[in-house]
Design a protein around this motif. Sequence first.
Motif, PDB file in Angstrom:
ATOM      1  N   TRP A  90       4.389   1.149  -4.708  1.00 39.68           N
ATOM      2  CA  TRP A  90       3.073   0.537  -4.646  1.00 39.68           C
ATOM      3  C   TRP A  90       2.414   0.746  -6.003  1.00 39.68           C
ATOM      4  CZ3 TRP A  90      -1.570   3.080  -5.536  1.00 39.68           C
ATOM      5  CH2 TRP A  90      -2.706   2.291  -5.413  1.00 39.68           C
TER       6      TRP A  90
ATOM      7  N   TYR B 130       2.740   4.680  -6.823  1.00 40.50           N
ATOM      8  CA  TYR B 130       3.257   5.606  -5.824  1.00 40.50           C
ATOM      9  C   TYR B 130       4.614   5.079  -5.378  1.00 40.50           C
ATOM     10  CZ  TYR B 130       3.395   8.210  -1.375  1.00 40.50           C
ATOM     11  OH  TYR B 130       3.740   9.029  -0.333  1.00 40.50           O
ATOM     12  N   ASP B 131       5.631   5.941  -5.385  1.00 37.67           N
ATOM     13  CA  ASP B 131       6.940   5.464  -4.975  1.00 37.67           C
ATOM     14  C   ASP B 131       7.769   6.557  -4.326  1.00 37.67           C
ATOM     15  OD1 ASP B 131       9.390   6.156  -7.112  1.00 37.67           O
ATOM     16  OD2 ASP B 131       7.390   6.344  -7.954  1.00 37.67           O
TER      17      ASP B 131
ATOM     18  N   ASP C 154       3.711  10.437  -7.138  1.00 40.53           N
ATOM     19  CA  ASP C 154       2.360   9.872  -7.195  1.00 40.53           C
ATOM     20  C   ASP C 154       1.855   9.966  -8.625  1.00 40.53           C
ATOM     21  OD1 ASP C 154      -0.259   9.086  -6.906  1.00 40.53           O
ATOM     22  OD2 ASP C 154      -0.632  10.337  -5.144  1.00 40.53           O
TER      23      ASP C 154
ATOM     24  N   SER D 116       0.846  -1.202   0.000  1.00 44.81           N
ATOM     25  CA  SER D 116       0.000   0.000   0.000  1.00 44.81           C
ATOM     26  C   SER D 116       0.878   1.248   0.000  1.00 44.81           C
ATOM     27  CB  SER D 116      -0.886   0.013   1.253  1.00 44.81           C
ATOM     28  OG  SER D 116      -0.077   0.120   2.419  1.00 44.81           O
ATOM     29  N   ARG D 117       0.228   2.386  -0.252  1.00 47.24           N
ATOM     30  CA  ARG D 117       0.914   3.673  -0.136  1.00 47.24           C
ATOM     31  C   ARG D 117       1.396   3.877   1.300  1.00 47.24           C
ATOM     32  NH1 ARG D 117      -0.784   7.916  -3.653  1.00 47.24           N
ATOM     33  NH2 ARG D 117      -1.987   7.132  -5.405  1.00 47.24           N
ATOM     34  N   GLU D 118       0.550   3.457   2.240  1.00 49.81           N
ATOM     35  CA  GLU D 118       0.880   3.613   3.650  1.00 49.81           C
ATOM     36  C   GLU D 118       2.141   2.824   4.017  1.00 49.81           C
ATOM     37  OE1 GLU D 118      -3.100   4.744   2.744  1.00 49.81           O
ATOM     38  OE2 GLU D 118      -2.245   2.733   2.519  1.00 49.81           O
TER      39      GLU D 118
ATOM     40  N   ASP E 130       5.093   4.879   2.813  1.00 55.48           N
ATOM     41  CA  ASP E 130       5.340   5.998   3.721  1.00 55.48           C
ATOM     42  C   ASP E 130       5.901   5.528   5.064  1.00 55.48           C
ATOM     43  OD1 ASP E 130       4.418   7.781   1.799  1.00 55.48           O
ATOM     44  OD2 ASP E 130       2.382   7.873   2.641  1.00 55.48           O
TER      45      ASP E 130
END
Length: 132
Positions: free
Chosen positions: A127, A111-112, A106, A82-84, A87
């Motif tokens: 992700w 997302y990276d 993004d 996931s993005r989470e 992060d």
Amino acid sequence: MNKQIIFNLPVRDLDKSKAFFSALGFSFNPQFSNESSAFMVVVDGSINAMLMTEAFFKSFINKPVVRAKEANEVIICLSCESREEVDSLIAKATAAGARIPHPPEDHGFMYDQGFEDIDGHLWNLVWMAPQA
């Protein structure tokens, strides 16, 4: 036969590198570790890294060891759930002493963000949306 990826990374201080990657949640297999190397489990059963002191790493090659803080040969890319998770790992890496070379990217479907570990090796966390 169960295939695995095991990549070898030279490190300047094995204990500091183990502490750094432990802070990110990676574990170590003492069965395959000693004072010159540490077998790091990145993804259980499939992706692993052998952290090697520079002297031990040099014993396998006949070229100079690249100083990863000065030049890079590879970017290690890990997929995240996931993005989470991206992060969260970036936050843990930063807290453990990583350098962040660029802000997150993004692209909607992807997302990276990356980090440079304490020896200068580049890691990218990505992700991708399931439909991508």
